[in-house]
Design a protein around this motif. Sequence first.
Motif, mmCIF file in Angstrom:
data_model
loop_
_atom_site.group_PDB
_atom_site.id
_atom_site.type_symbol
_atom_site.label_atom_id
_atom_site.label_comp_id
_atom_site.label_asym_id
_atom_site.label_seq_id
_atom_site.Cartn_x
_atom_site.Cartn_y
_atom_site.Cartn_z
ATOM 1 N N VAL A 168 0.785 -1.632 -0.144
ATOM 2 C CA VAL A 168 -0.334 0.389 0.010
ATOM 3 C C VAL A 168 0.905 1.625 0.196
ATOM 4 C CG1 VAL A 168 -1.528 1.381 1.259
ATOM 5 C CG2 VAL A 168 -1.458 -0.740 0.592
ATOM 6 N N SER A 169 0.602 2.519 -1.266
ATOM 7 C CA SER A 169 1.535 3.296 -0.941
ATOM 8 C C SER A 169 1.205 5.090 -1.280
ATOM 9 C CB SER A 169 2.160 3.617 -2.363
ATOM 10 O OG SER A 169 1.058 3.609 -3.453
ATOM 11 N N GLY A 170 -0.685 4.379 -0.573
ATOM 12 C CA GLY A 170 -1.283 5.739 -0.841
ATOM 13 C C GLY A 170 -3.075 5.380 -0.624
ATOM 14 N N PRO A 171 -3.656 6.579 -0.072
ATOM 15 C CA PRO A 171 -4.828 6.555 -0.418
ATOM 16 C C PRO A 171 -5.832 5.935 -1.571
ATOM 17 C CG PRO A 171 -4.308 8.968 -0.701
ATOM 18 C CD PRO A 171 -3.181 8.257 -0.397
ATOM 19 N N THR A 172 -6.603 4.834 -0.954
ATOM 20 C CA THR A 172 -7.301 4.075 -2.351
ATOM 21 C C THR A 172 -7.952 4.788 -3.074
ATOM 22 O OG1 THR A 172 -9.309 4.202 -1.318
ATOM 23 C CG2 THR A 172 -7.834 2.271 -0.837
ATOM 24 N N SER A 173 -8.144 6.171 -2.934
ATOM 25 C CA SER A 173 -9.343 7.310 -4.227
ATOM 26 C C SER A 173 -7.992 8.006 -4.971
ATOM 27 C CB SER A 173 -9.874 8.246 -3.127
ATOM 28 O OG SER A 173 -8.272 9.282 -1.927
ATOM 29 N N ASN A 174 -7.034 7.685 -4.183
ATOM 30 C CA ASN A 174 -6.002 8.425 -4.808
ATOM 31 C C ASN A 174 -4.524 7.385 -5.800
ATOM 32 O OD1 ASN A 174 -4.675 10.828 -6.748
ATOM 33 N ND2 ASN A 174 -3.703 11.293 -5.440
ATOM 34 N N ARG A 175 -4.930 5.925 -6.113
ATOM 35 C CA ARG A 175 -3.742 5.446 -6.740
ATOM 36 C C ARG A 175 -4.941 4.116 -6.951
ATOM 37 N NH1 ARG A 175 -1.111 8.444 -4.085
ATOM 38 N NH2 ARG A 175 0.717 7.877 -2.389
ATOM 39 N N VAL A 176 -4.213 3.779 -8.146
ATOM 40 C CA VAL A 176 -4.449 2.931 -8.414
ATOM 41 C C VAL A 176 -4.021 0.728 -8.157
ATOM 42 C CG1 VAL A 176 -4.396 2.024 -11.105
ATOM 43 C CG2 VAL A 176 -4.084 3.663 -10.590
ATOM 44 N N ASN A 177 -5.946 0.922 -8.313
ATOM 45 C CA ASN A 177 -6.087 -0.315 -7.012
ATOM 46 C C ASN A 177 -6.173 -2.024 -7.428
ATOM 47 O OD1 ASN A 177 -5.413 1.364 -3.609
ATOM 48 N ND2 ASN A 177 -7.098 2.023 -5.366
ATOM 49 N N PHE A 178 -5.373 -2.171 -6.901
ATOM 50 C CA PHE A 178 -5.010 -3.634 -7.606
ATOM 51 C C PHE A 178 -5.422 -5.133 -6.527
ATOM 52 C CE2 PHE A 178 -2.520 -1.597 -10.115
ATOM 53 C CZ PHE A 178 -2.366 -2.049 -11.296
ATOM 54 N N LEU A 179 -6.901 -5.757 -7.014
ATOM 55 C CA LEU A 179 -7.448 -6.632 -6.306
ATOM 56 C C LEU A 179 -7.274 -8.105 -6.238
ATOM 57 C CD1 LEU A 179 -8.676 -7.336 -3.054
ATOM 58 C CD2 LEU A 179 -10.704 -6.884 -4.889
ATOM 59 N N ALA A 203 -0.571 -15.225 -3.062
ATOM 60 C CA ALA A 203 -0.314 -12.944 -3.422
ATOM 61 C C ALA A 203 0.107 -12.324 -3.240
ATOM 62 C CB ALA A 203 -2.926 -12.363 -2.830
ATOM 63 N N LEU A 204 0.359 -12.421 -1.943
ATOM 64 C CA LEU A 204 1.787 -11.417 -1.676
ATOM 65 C C LEU A 204 2.677 -12.040 -2.328
ATOM 66 C CD1 LEU A 204 2.659 -9.211 0.308
ATOM 67 C CD2 LEU A 204 3.682 -11.342 1.873
ATOM 68 N N TYR A 205 3.506 -13.310 -2.725
ATOM 69 C CA TYR A 205 4.276 -13.574 -3.235
ATOM 70 C C TYR A 205 4.324 -13.299 -4.844
ATOM 71 C CZ TYR A 205 7.315 -16.818 -6.161
ATOM 72 O OH TYR A 205 8.143 -17.287 -7.674
ATOM 73 N N LEU A 206 3.075 -13.409 -5.315
ATOM 74 C CA LEU A 206 3.437 -12.826 -6.769
ATOM 75 C C LEU A 206 3.093 -11.195 -6.469
ATOM 76 C CD1 LEU A 206 0.146 -13.841 -8.232
ATOM 77 C CD2 LEU A 206 2.371 -14.592 -9.486
ATOM 78 N N ALA A 207 2.619 -10.038 -5.738
ATOM 79 C CA ALA A 207 2.679 -8.617 -5.828
ATOM 80 C C ALA A 207 3.915 -8.316 -5.241
ATOM 81 C CB ALA A 207 2.310 -8.073 -3.878
ATOM 82 N N ASP A 230 9.091 0.955 -10.902
ATOM 83 C CA ASP A 230 9.321 2.386 -11.450
ATOM 84 C C ASP A 230 8.074 3.090 -10.948
ATOM 85 O OD1 ASP A 230 11.778 3.061 -12.593
ATOM 86 O OD2 ASP A 230 10.908 1.411 -14.259
ATOM 87 N N VAL A 231 6.560 2.775 -11.084
ATOM 88 C CA VAL A 231 5.855 3.157 -10.828
ATOM 89 C C VAL A 231 4.744 2.161 -9.463
ATOM 90 C CG1 VAL A 231 5.251 3.375 -13.192
ATOM 91 C CG2 VAL A 231 4.276 1.360 -12.338
ATOM 92 N N VAL A 232 5.452 1.376 -8.106
ATOM 93 C CA VAL A 232 4.681 1.155 -7.488
ATOM 94 C C VAL A 232 4.295 2.210 -6.375
ATOM 95 C CG1 VAL A 232 5.601 0.220 -4.985
ATOM 96 C CG2 VAL A 232 6.457 -1.059 -6.803
ATOM 97 N N PRO A 233 4.645 3.467 -6.424
ATOM 98 C CA PRO A 233 4.148 4.187 -5.863
ATOM 99 C C PRO A 233 2.312 5.049 -6.120
ATOM 100 C CG PRO A 233 6.425 5.118 -6.388
ATOM 101 C CD PRO A 233 6.347 3.665 -6.691
ATOM 102 N N LEU A 234 2.449 4.672 -7.491
ATOM 103 C CA LEU A 234 1.009 4.430 -7.855
ATOM 104 C C LEU A 234 0.426 3.489 -7.579
ATOM 105 C CD1 LEU A 234 2.454 6.413 -11.663
ATOM 106 C CD2 LEU A 234 1.958 7.301 -9.225
ATOM 107 N N MET A 235 0.737 2.205 -6.810
ATOM 108 C CA MET A 235 -0.196 1.444 -7.308
ATOM 109 C C MET A 235 0.056 0.668 -5.831
ATOM 110 S SD MET A 235 1.791 -0.449 -10.055
ATOM 111 C CE MET A 235 0.970 -2.076 -10.056
ATOM 112 N N ASN A 236 -1.793 -0.025 -5.048
ATOM 113 C CA ASN A 236 -1.866 -0.217 -3.918
ATOM 114 C C ASN A 236 -2.211 -1.751 -4.341
ATOM 115 O OD1 ASN A 236 -1.058 1.829 -2.580
ATOM 116 N ND2 ASN A 236 -3.638 1.922 -2.330
#
Length: 513
Positions: A59-70, A88-92, A103-109
């Motif tokens: 989790v890099s930030g609030p769900t409202s301003n991140r791209v969330n992968f579930l 799931a944790l292994y894959l993430a 490179d783009v992890v700060p944009l993703m949860n």
Amino acid sequence: MNTFKSLLVGAATARVALGQYCEHQWEGKFANHDVDGVPYLQARQNVPPPPLEIQPLIVSGPTSNRVNFLFLGDGYTEDEKDKFFADALYLANNVTDGQTFVDVVPLMNFWAGFSPSAESGVGTYGTPRDTVYGLYRDGTELRGLYYDKPEVARAACQSTDTCDYPILLGNDPFYGGLGGTFTVTTASPNSGPAVLRHELGHSIIGVGEEYDGGEVYEGVNAARSPATAPWKQWYTDASAEPKVERSNMPIQAYPWTLLNVTSAWSQSFASAGTYATHLLQVSVSGMTATADLRVDIDGRDVGWRINPAVGVDRFIYNIKIDEPLAPGQHVITVTLLNEELEGTAQLCNLEVLEYGGEEEFNFDPTYHGLYPTFSSSNRTTYRPTNDLCLMRSTYTGNFCSACIEGLWLSLLGPLSFVDNVTQTTGPDGATNVTLELLPLAQFRQVPYPRAEGYEILWYGADDGVVLAEWTNSTSALIAAGTEEFGVEVRFWTEQVRVDEDGVLVQKARYTVV
């Protein structure tokens, strides 16, 4: 071994309607949208969501301003809940730790949502098991993994704010996946991460394939002619382009056949004999040792060697042969040598590629130019690099420059550079405004080797007047009596050279409170 053996029996029953050359049935760039342009995942339906137990993974930030992968687990029983969260944790971690999406992890949860299935595993022969989302293989071969209950998966995604991109994770130890509305992968420790990053490329960036033998070639990594390449800004040597790297594919085959020691599989093909070197790509599953299999061209062993880390899972082998094929007919032969593997050993697909000499074909993995790609119908399109991109070579961990640029723009498109705005008014009536920006550039939490930065402009009541003293500062003092102010945030990264839609520049007006 018994599990694998039962999985492969009858592999030839795959439905022809899905296309015998489809490695992954991708649903296309606009797979998440219906004909009216309304996002498919947001369309409401009268289907109740399954119960979800959601845990955070990265989790890099609030769900409202991140791209969330579930991750949504399928084929995990109640007793296998801990296994699902671990898978799931292994894959993430695998796709973000130093490669692919680092490179783009700060944009993703990344999140994991567990719902118990009545049965464990995924279906075969086109028949799902009693699972939450109904994942199944079309036959038994290790390629596409399809879903029978998209309405349930959509309801699950709609029931939480942690789901922008749903990932259906099948409780299965072998190769399989799908890209599009729902990204699908398996819990295979070897092929699962490779399939996931490839399919997310389809789902997020909207790109097609780069490997030979597919059907969908479109997006920022594909061109139908050398003149229309959308990655011209990434040419390594622009003065040399458009120069098509010379190669040819004299044979491509998708047998999906079980092997036996009684009769070898073989097929003939013709070569013009005008190329300097060639490569044999062969994909097999069910092997246990190098001694299990022999692969020949014209009776000569090409040197196939098993990847010991893969086990009996499917793997794609590339065997480079630094000499030309003679003009005329040739024969590829694949021979099973281990009788104990009958009923499990499978030849999935193969192809031969021929390459021009040093002046005709550039093998530098980082070189960006024009490389031919040959579809299932042998139609030629073009890709940016030879084997750098994971959209071509599934087991590599990186995108080419064209795809990583597309990844940035796709992820940033729905986000705001401003995570939060705070205002504090002093006794003199002036208001101190502070911005909290997406954790990129100087705000990254871990060291980052690439060049990137923010530019910040502040505007007063008149949007045409820049408050120059606060330029590039995340704080500004707004004079007393001012009712509105403006902020413009510009982000730049060396990984984006063309931003036609202006994604990297955002401007907003705020009311002083």
